[in-house]
Design a protein around this motif. Structure first.
Motif, PDB file in Angstrom:
ATOM      1  N   ALA A  89     -61.686  -9.665   1.315  1.00  0.00           N
ATOM      2  CA  ALA A  89     -60.939 -10.151   0.156  1.00  0.00           C
ATOM      3  C   ALA A  89     -61.742 -11.202  -0.598  1.00  0.00           C
ATOM      4  CB  ALA A  89     -59.605 -10.734   0.612  1.00  0.00           C
ATOM      5  N   PRO A  90     -61.422 -11.463  -1.863  1.00  0.00           N
ATOM      6  CA  PRO A  90     -62.131 -12.505  -2.621  1.00  0.00           C
ATOM      7  C   PRO A  90     -61.916 -13.882  -1.993  1.00  0.00           C
ATOM      8  CG  PRO A  90     -60.805 -11.108  -4.087  1.00  0.00           C
ATOM      9  CD  PRO A  90     -60.413 -10.758  -2.698  1.00  0.00           C
ATOM     10  N   GLY A  91     -62.966 -14.686  -2.042  1.00  0.00           N
ATOM     11  CA  GLY A  91     -62.836 -16.094  -1.678  1.00  0.00           C
ATOM     12  C   GLY A  91     -62.830 -16.414  -0.204  1.00  0.00           C
ATOM     13  N   ILE A  92     -63.204 -15.463   0.660  1.00  0.00           N
ATOM     14  CA  ILE A  92     -63.154 -15.752   2.099  1.00  0.00           C
ATOM     15  C   ILE A  92     -64.517 -16.119   2.679  1.00  0.00           C
ATOM     16  CG2 ILE A  92     -61.119 -14.309   2.421  1.00  0.00           C
ATOM     17  CD1 ILE A  92     -62.910 -12.171   3.652  1.00  0.00           C
ATOM     18  N   GLY A  93     -65.551 -16.213   1.833  1.00  0.00           N
ATOM     19  CA  GLY A  93     -66.830 -16.750   2.303  1.00  0.00           C
ATOM     20  C   GLY A  93     -67.910 -15.731   2.565  1.00  0.00           C
ATOM     21  N   LYS A  94     -67.834 -14.549   1.974  1.00  0.00           N
ATOM     22  CA  LYS A  94     -68.858 -13.528   2.212  1.00  0.00           C
ATOM     23  C   LYS A  94     -70.230 -14.012   1.747  1.00  0.00           C
ATOM     24  CE  LYS A  94     -66.665 -10.335  -0.194  1.00  0.00           C
ATOM     25  NZ  LYS A  94     -65.401 -11.058  -0.555  1.00  0.00           N
ATOM     26  N   PHE A 116     -54.371 -18.186  -6.145  1.00  0.00           N
ATOM     27  CA  PHE A 116     -53.915 -17.828  -4.803  1.00  0.00           C
ATOM     28  C   PHE A 116     -54.831 -18.478  -3.770  1.00  0.00           C
ATOM     29  CE2 PHE A 116     -56.794 -14.576  -6.297  1.00  0.00           C
ATOM     30  CZ  PHE A 116     -57.560 -14.220  -5.199  1.00  0.00           C
ATOM     31  N   SER A 117     -54.280 -18.703  -2.599  1.00  0.00           N
ATOM     32  CA  SER A 117     -54.969 -19.489  -1.570  1.00  0.00           C
ATOM     33  C   SER A 117     -56.024 -18.660  -0.845  1.00  0.00           C
ATOM     34  CB  SER A 117     -53.948 -20.019  -0.558  1.00  0.00           C
ATOM     35  OG  SER A 117     -53.015 -20.867  -1.177  1.00  0.00           O
ATOM     36  N   THR A 118     -57.226 -19.197  -0.798  1.00  0.00           N
ATOM     37  CA  THR A 118     -58.335 -18.642  -0.028  1.00  0.00           C
ATOM     38  C   THR A 118     -59.156 -19.817   0.480  1.00  0.00           C
ATOM     39  OG1 THR A 118     -59.899 -18.575  -1.888  1.00  0.00           O
ATOM     40  CG2 THR A 118     -58.456 -16.657  -1.598  1.00  0.00           C
ATOM     41  N   PRO A 119     -60.051 -19.595   1.453  1.00  0.00           N
ATOM     42  CA  PRO A 119     -60.955 -20.684   1.839  1.00  0.00           C
ATOM     43  C   PRO A 119     -61.695 -21.290   0.644  1.00  0.00           C
ATOM     44  CG  PRO A 119     -61.068 -18.939   3.452  1.00  0.00           C
ATOM     45  CD  PRO A 119     -60.189 -18.433   2.339  1.00  0.00           C
ATOM     46  N   ARG A 120     -62.085 -20.452  -0.319  1.00  0.00           N
ATOM     47  CA  ARG A 120     -62.792 -20.952  -1.493  1.00  0.00           C
ATOM     48  C   ARG A 120     -61.907 -21.858  -2.349  1.00  0.00           C
ATOM     49  NH1 ARG A 120     -65.683 -16.423  -4.594  1.00  0.00           N
ATOM     50  NH2 ARG A 120     -63.571 -15.676  -4.975  1.00  0.00           N
ATOM     51  N   SER A 121     -60.625 -21.467  -2.543  1.00  0.00           N
ATOM     52  CA  SER A 121     -59.750 -22.276  -3.390  1.00  0.00           C
ATOM     53  C   SER A 121     -59.368 -23.589  -2.710  1.00  0.00           C
ATOM     54  CB  SER A 121     -58.502 -21.479  -3.780  1.00  0.00           C
ATOM     55  OG  SER A 121     -57.748 -21.109  -2.651  1.00  0.00           O
ATOM     56  N   ASP A 171     -51.491 -20.878   8.501  1.00  0.00           N
ATOM     57  CA  ASP A 171     -51.160 -19.609   7.862  1.00  0.00           C
ATOM     58  C   ASP A 171     -51.289 -19.664   6.346  1.00  0.00           C
ATOM     59  OD1 ASP A 171     -48.968 -21.464   8.198  1.00  0.00           O
ATOM     60  OD2 ASP A 171     -47.623 -19.935   7.397  1.00  0.00           O
ATOM     61  N   HIS A 172     -51.507 -20.850   5.784  1.00  0.00           N
ATOM     62  CA  HIS A 172     -51.672 -20.985   4.339  1.00  0.00           C
ATOM     63  C   HIS A 172     -53.144 -20.958   3.908  1.00  0.00           C
ATOM     64  CE1 HIS A 172     -47.492 -22.876   3.282  1.00  0.00           C
ATOM     65  NE2 HIS A 172     -47.412 -21.692   3.849  1.00  0.00           N
ATOM     66  N   LEU A 173     -54.063 -20.781   4.856  1.00  0.00           N
ATOM     67  CA  LEU A 173     -55.482 -20.762   4.483  1.00  0.00           C
ATOM     68  C   LEU A 173     -55.783 -19.604   3.539  1.00  0.00           C
ATOM     69  CD1 LEU A 173     -58.394 -21.762   4.764  1.00  0.00           C
ATOM     70  CD2 LEU A 173     -58.584 -20.371   6.849  1.00  0.00           C
ATOM     71  N   TRP A 174     -55.153 -18.452   3.776  1.00  0.00           N
ATOM     72  CA  TRP A 174     -55.422 -17.276   2.944  1.00  0.00           C
ATOM     73  C   TRP A 174     -54.126 -16.549   2.653  1.00  0.00           C
ATOM     74  CZ3 TRP A 174     -54.692 -11.968   3.672  1.00  0.00           C
ATOM     75  CH2 TRP A 174     -55.284 -11.145   2.702  1.00  0.00           C
ATOM     76  N   LYS A 175     -53.996 -16.084   1.431  1.00  0.00           N
ATOM     77  CA  LYS A 175     -52.832 -15.288   1.031  1.00  0.00           C
ATOM     78  C   LYS A 175     -53.323 -14.064   0.288  1.00  0.00           C
ATOM     79  CE  LYS A 175     -48.468 -15.552  -1.572  1.00  0.00           C
ATOM     80  NZ  LYS A 175     -47.642 -15.062  -0.463  1.00  0.00           N
ATOM     81  N   GLN A 176     -52.674 -12.947   0.534  1.00  0.00           N
ATOM     82  CA  GLN A 176     -53.022 -11.703  -0.163  1.00  0.00           C
ATOM     83  C   GLN A 176     -53.009 -11.929  -1.675  1.00  0.00           C
ATOM     84  OE1 GLN A 176     -53.766  -8.686   1.304  1.00  0.00           O
ATOM     85  NE2 GLN A 176     -54.157  -7.780  -0.699  1.00  0.00           N
ATOM     86  N   PRO A 177     -54.059 -11.532  -2.384  1.00  0.00           N
ATOM     87  CA  PRO A 177     -54.075 -11.713  -3.842  1.00  0.00           C
ATOM     88  C   PRO A 177     -52.854 -11.099  -4.498  1.00  0.00           C
ATOM     89  CG  PRO A 177     -56.242 -11.038  -3.063  1.00  0.00           C
ATOM     90  CD  PRO A 177     -55.309 -10.932  -1.895  1.00  0.00           C
ATOM     91  N   PRO A 178     -52.209 -11.819  -5.420  1.00  0.00           N
ATOM     92  CA  PRO A 178     -50.998 -11.307  -6.068  1.00  0.00           C
ATOM     93  C   PRO A 178     -51.325 -10.201  -7.067  1.00  0.00           C
ATOM     94  CG  PRO A 178     -51.634 -13.393  -7.053  1.00  0.00           C
ATOM     95  CD  PRO A 178     -52.572 -13.166  -5.894  1.00  0.00           C
ATOM     96  N   LYS A 179     -50.299  -9.450  -7.444  1.00  0.00           N
ATOM     97  CA  LYS A 179     -50.478  -8.370  -8.410  1.00  0.00           C
ATOM     98  C   LYS A 179     -50.531  -8.890  -9.835  1.00  0.00           C
ATOM     99  CE  LYS A 179     -50.356  -5.274  -5.193  1.00  0.00           C
ATOM    100  NZ  LYS A 179     -51.613  -4.588  -4.782  1.00  0.00           N
ATOM    101  N   HIS A 180     -50.098 -10.138 -10.049  1.00  0.00           N
ATOM    102  CA  HIS A 180     -50.119 -10.714 -11.393  1.00  0.00           C
ATOM    103  C   HIS A 180     -51.093 -11.895 -11.418  1.00  0.00           C
ATOM    104  CE1 HIS A 180     -46.867 -12.328  -8.893  1.00  0.00           C
ATOM    105  NE2 HIS A 180     -47.160 -13.492  -9.402  1.00  0.00           N
ATOM    106  N   GLU A 181     -51.304 -12.460 -12.578  1.00  0.00           N
ATOM    107  CA  GLU A 181     -52.331 -13.489 -12.752  1.00  0.00           C
ATOM    108  C   GLU A 181     -51.794 -14.872 -12.372  1.00  0.00           C
ATOM    109  OE1 GLU A 181     -53.153 -12.868 -16.882  1.00  0.00           O
ATOM    110  OE2 GLU A 181     -54.821 -11.510 -16.474  1.00  0.00           O
ATOM    111  N   GLU A 182     -52.250 -15.385 -11.247  1.00  0.00           N
ATOM    112  CA  GLU A 182     -51.935 -16.743 -10.828  1.00  0.00           C
ATOM    113  C   GLU A 182     -52.923 -17.137  -9.732  1.00  0.00           C
ATOM    114  OE1 GLU A 182     -47.919 -16.542  -9.356  1.00  0.00           O
ATOM    115  OE2 GLU A 182     -48.585 -16.170  -7.298  1.00  0.00           O
TER     116      GLU A 182
END
Length: 354
Positions: free
Chosen positions: A30-35, A197-202, A184-195
């Motif tokens: 997923a985006p933002g997880i540190g690849k 979202f929580s990732t390690p990067r954010s 459990d708040h470190l990462w959240k599935q990217p939403p379907k709309h524009e807002e």
């Protein structure tokens, strides 16, 4: 691409150290997880410079080069960012965001480590990475020929490993302390709309913003603005409440120890909401999914949890419901505990009344 086996950050590093040196590797995630950060760290560990190409911005000529007439013959001259004299790590980021024409340009580079007459120096490494289609990212279907040329690994976010890294990498204490309570708040599935979202990067972005403001300039209002600009809206609300409760007398560990009660003043409503969500997370984390595996300590915690849910119901029926109701896209309370709550809570209330 959905692989049955997923790897954590440390496991991926071991895969790269053992596989990438002999075969090209593609990292899904997923985006933002540190690849990208992991590939750069891998390059440092093996002592190779890292050259990154962003697939979504490439045209075929950026890979194969442009033709030139040399001694009456046409030759393609690859760009200098690829044609190096010394071994290096070539990182093809967002490879699955390339057009089909660009993907074809990578075939010989990935499989044979060659473009036209140019061959990558001995010891060079090729690594690709990309987001998944279910993450609402810009991706294109990878051809079977390209997939079959690479070893594939799917990166999974490990809260424990990220927190270990954060504690040694200067992440802001507020972020670390919050995620220790709500991993459990470190990462959240990217939403379907524009807002956001929580990732390690954010979370890292939020940490940088907190440092830039300085602790002396932070207020609940500023915390709310910064959090809502980086992480999921629901997480931002709770992060703001966490900041407010850090200056109050309410701490979840003391409530769990029986030394304090849940706050019930109207002005503490946001703090109560944060504590309730944290309490729910502690129950899920602390109890097994099946009662056959429960220990004596866990059984005592289950009794304590039911008693605290009863106390919450006396303060707010809505808040008590937040603990027990099933929530979409989140882990829920064990079914055996829900059965006991339905069975025991009326009896516990009656006992108190008598």
């Amino acid at each position: 691409m959905n692989l049955g086996a997923k790897v954590t950050q440390k496991q991926l590093m071991n895969v790269l150290l053992n596989v990438a040196v002999i075969r090209p590797v593609f990292i899904w995630g997923a985006p933002g997880i540190g690849k990208s950060a992991l590939v750069e760290e891998f390059s440092r560990q093996v002592g190779l410079p890292c050259v990154s190409l962003l697939g979504s911005q490439l045209a075929p000529e950026d890979i194969i080069g442009v033709p030139q007439i040399i001694n009456g013959k046409t030759e393609f001259c690859p760009p200098t960012m690829i044609a190096k004299d010394e071994p290096y790590c070539l990182f093809l980021d967002e490879l699955n965001a390339c057009s089909q024409e660009v993907q074809k340009s990578f075939y010989s580079l990935i499989h044979d480590r060659r473009i036209g007459n140019y061959t990558l120096p001995e010891g060079s490494i090729v690594i690709g990475a990309g987001n998944r289609a279910q993450d609402s990212a810009i991706v294109k279907t990878m051809s079977s020929a390209l997939i079959n040329r690479m070893f594939h690994a799917q990166l999974h976010v490990s809260q424990k490993e990220w927190l270990e890294w954060a504690m040694t990498s200067g992440i802001h204490p507020f972020v670390i302390e919050y995620l220790q309570v709500r991993p459990d708040h470190l990462w959240k599935q990217p939403p379907k709309h524009e807002e956001p979202f929580s990732t390690p990067r954010s979370w890292h972005m939020l940490s940088d913003a907190l440092y830039e403001y300085g602790d002396e300039n932070l207020t609940p209002e500023i915390i709310g603005i910064l959090a809502e600009g980086c992480i999921s809206p629901q997480h931002a609300v709770q992060f703001k409440a966490f900041y407010k409760q850090s200056d109050t007398k309410y701490y979840l560990n003391k409530i769990l120890a029986g030394e304090m009660k849940f706050p019930n003043a109207p002005e503490d409503r946001d703090i109560l909401y944060f504590l309730v969500q944290s309490f729910r997370a502690q129950i899920i984390k602390g109890l097994p999914q099946t009662s056959e595996k429960i220990t004596g300590t866990q059984r005592n915690f289950a009794h304590q949890a039911k008693s605290l849910i009863k106390d919450l119901a006396a303060i707010s029926h809505e808040m008590a419901q937040l603990v027990v109701i099933n929530q979409e896209d989140e882990e829920n309370l064990p079914k055996w505990l829900m059965t006991e709550i339905i069975r025991d809570l009326p009896r516990l209330v009656d006992r108190k009344d008598k």
